[in-house]
Scaffold this active site. Structure first.
Site, short mmCIF file in Angstrom:
data_model
loop_
_atom_site.label_atom_id
_atom_site.label_comp_id
_atom_site.label_asym_id
_atom_site.label_seq_id
_atom_site.Cartn_x
_atom_site.Cartn_y
_atom_site.Cartn_z
N HIS A 112 0.86 -1.18 0.00
CA HIS A 112 0.00 0.00 0.00
C HIS A 112 0.89 1.23 0.00
O HIS A 112 1.82 1.33 0.80
CB HIS A 112 -0.88 -0.01 1.27
N TYR B 91 8.27 -13.18 -23.66
CA TYR B 91 9.13 -12.10 -23.17
C TYR B 91 10.03 -12.66 -22.07
O TYR B 91 9.60 -13.49 -21.28
CB TYR B 91 8.27 -10.96 -22.61
N ASP C 159 1.06 -4.48 -20.72
CA ASP C 159 2.11 -5.44 -20.37
C ASP C 159 1.96 -5.98 -18.95
O ASP C 159 2.48 -7.04 -18.62
CB ASP C 159 3.50 -4.77 -20.49
N HIS D 194 -8.77 7.53 -1.68
CA HIS D 194 -7.69 7.10 -0.82
C HIS D 194 -6.40 6.93 -1.64
O HIS D 194 -5.77 7.93 -1.97
CB HIS D 194 -8.13 5.81 -0.10
N HIS E 109 0.86 5.77 -1.00
CA HIS E 109 0.12 6.95 -1.46
C HIS E 109 0.94 7.58 -2.58
O HIS E 109 1.16 8.79 -2.60
CB HIS E 109 -0.09 7.95 -0.32
#
Lengths: 232, 232, 232, 232
Positions: free
Chosen positions: A95, A227, A120, A169, A97
């Site tokens: 998480h 790839y 991708d 958020h 910001h």
């Protein structure tokens, strides 16, 4: 894997958040699960990155009980455990910001798939959760943040879109372990930045056509991927 | 030039991509051709810049056969070889997903020549390819990416506009060798950034008048150029 | 001041352009005048900052003749000498293609005085020159760039607004010596960036009221200035 | 606390402004009060950060008399002392011209609370002062800047919103000491940047719903806070 090994991997992943300039001060947190032991290690709440040590990572079970550790776990712990309980395939959660992903979250809009850079890594748009209802806020805010996220994936595979933005958020990302979740947090921020520039340059920009989305996603993922070096 | 010399130049040019902040993780790739030997050296697919060594650069012929090297070449190799086969004058090719150039590519618009910074390096707008058709995607995606690009240069000289943006994808640049192609990738990103700021500041901004485009381009290029030290 | 002293000051000011991230590759140039000797020292044309030495700075008289130096002077030399001939009070000149100032130049708009950061350094808007006519381009492009600039200051004092943006091109700044001209180039780029953000946030933003412009400019400049330590 | 201890804390806080990239050249200033002694220490006016020493911080009383120090105090000193006289709860004040917060100040608009990043630090919008009247400018500009600020807080608690933007000028922030005021200056710049991106991405973005504002602010502040390690 011992608790200390788990703590070390989670510590390294948290420090990577700072090296990649995704966090300011104590913002952000990363966890990783040991599904055999039924526990996660997660960053402690509000501790400076510079002062953290691997053994400061808190061991918590999936009902949010602290199993080992002197410090209080991240205030977002319940969101992490909710994700581990509902997304069987994931091993790590991040998480942040981070600036551009958070700006999209603040507009409460999904990030359209405008190009192959996005395709991708995520198959289709990056979903934005609904805004939390007043009842949910009062019930159990961090648990309900997890509910907001898993509600976006009833018709979507979290392994195919390893990232989400929570309305008003900020983003959450996940992956096969803590390092992979941080990797997706870095990618998401760059995708969000490119999408911001694309939208402000031309508000009417259409998403990438489906044929190219399929081509790029499948070039990197699934049994026909070609790839990288893994399949040689 | 020996394979190892070619590999070293291509390695240095790839590392320069990272030093100039044009790439995230393993994104981007640079190649250089040895036209006498009929081969190119190109970055391997999906290898971290930090872990790469000169001898990891893959030697590939112009029909995309690996001639020397333990690793799989860049997944974009067919686009590079297509460009070398069709643009006789070029010696190096660079592909990045640099942020501002990619945003323009995502809007599927050419970058207008708004000022002399642009005119110093590219004669007129930076073209944006057409969007690839479904048939092309199914046929041979990376080869067709090359076709998209060369289709933009039927009426244009690739030596005068050493850069292009592929619609919904990202930029390719070229030059007399790998280092020169990277140089143009850096310039393109700055031109794209200035053009983004110009357009968002005033959507109706007109391109630079042709007289100044001519003056600036010819001040640096062609037989009457008078910029730099070369002609003293 | 000896030629070498002059060259050293000009060299240091040019290197500061790079340290302040105002230039890419060989872009930008700084000069300083010795009015007693009637000469300037200026950066050579197209030489990499990393490779430059103080003695590479070219000594040129005000009619653009090279007086001393092995290298060709900056291709913008005639613009510099034009400014020294017409602005008696200045001792140094800087030209960059710094990103935000160049974007304003590309929109061919003056930079409004939106706040006290601007008013602290320039008294009123930063003017944008007219677009050069075809006759001027053919006559003597670099000399005429100087004419474009001085034409903006027939009713304005270059000491009160030590900066200008040339339409479709980029900024020039000046000051009491080369270091001061670079100082103004740094300030201009930050003013241009703030003005970009201000305008794109709210297209209708009005300029700062005249009373505050006067207050801030005069707080730092003129006989009643009270900013800094000089008057103690 | 001795004058020297106060000076050292203020010196460190000023240097942090530069490390956090909030200032250009000599812009910005930080002070801290010793309420027992009735004095503040504040940065001297117009001195380069690189050249400053702790003992250069000027000791000034709340009527703006220099009590100790060889240098002239910041030209914004009267604004600082005004804030200390009117906001009993604060111990430190910071003034910067940080880029995004200044852009909002130049548009003369409050920064809406668009998300939880903002709500974690400020309870509701970041107010923007009124534009100063001509009478105020003539009376005592720096004192009146303080008046502009305190006028915004007649119905608001400065401890709950530790930051403001002054119309046409730039931000001020405060906190329990100098370091805390700088901390809030860093946070404000990031909030302002996210809000800029949010608004330009979607001009009609609504502020965050009140229930989430309350939840996030109270999660970090007040007697029921549960973020960080303090309450364990």
């Amino acid at each position: 894997m011992s608790y200390l090994e788990l703590q070390r991997e989670v510590y390294e992943a948290n420090m990577e958040l700072q090296r990649r300039n995704l966090v300011v001060y104590t913002w952000g947190n990363v966890s990783q699960i040991d599904r055999n032991k039924g526990v996660i290690a997660i960053k402690p709440s509000g501790v400076a990155y510079e002062a953290m040590k691997p053994e400061d990572m808190v061991i918590v079970d999936l009902e949010n009980n602290v199993v080992e550790g002197r410090l209080r776990p991240s205030s977002d712990t319940k969101t992490h455990t909710h994700l581990y309980r509902h997304f069987d395939s994931i091993g790590g959660v991040t998480h942040t910001h981070s600036t551009y992903a958070t700006a999209w979250a603040q507009t409460q809009q999904a990030i359209p798939c405008y190009g192959t850079t996005h395709a991708d890594y995520a198959y289709g748009e990056i979903p934005c959760t609904a805004v939390m209802s007043d009842e949910q806020i009062e019930r159990d805010y961090e648990e309900e943040t997890g509910v907001q996220i898993t509600d976006c994936f009833t018709l979507r595979n979290p392994a195919e879109v390893p990232m989400v933005i929570v309305a008003g958020h900020a983003p959450f990302t996940w992956g096969k372990n803590a390092a992979d979740a941080v990797y997706h947090a870095v990618i998401l921020e760059e995708i969000a930045r490119m999408a911001y520039l694309t939208k402000t340059l031309q508000q009417t920009t259409a998403p990438l056509k489906q044929g190219i989305v399929d081509k790029h996603y499948l070039r990197k993922h699934g049994k026909n991927a070609y790839y990288g070096q893994n399949k040689i």
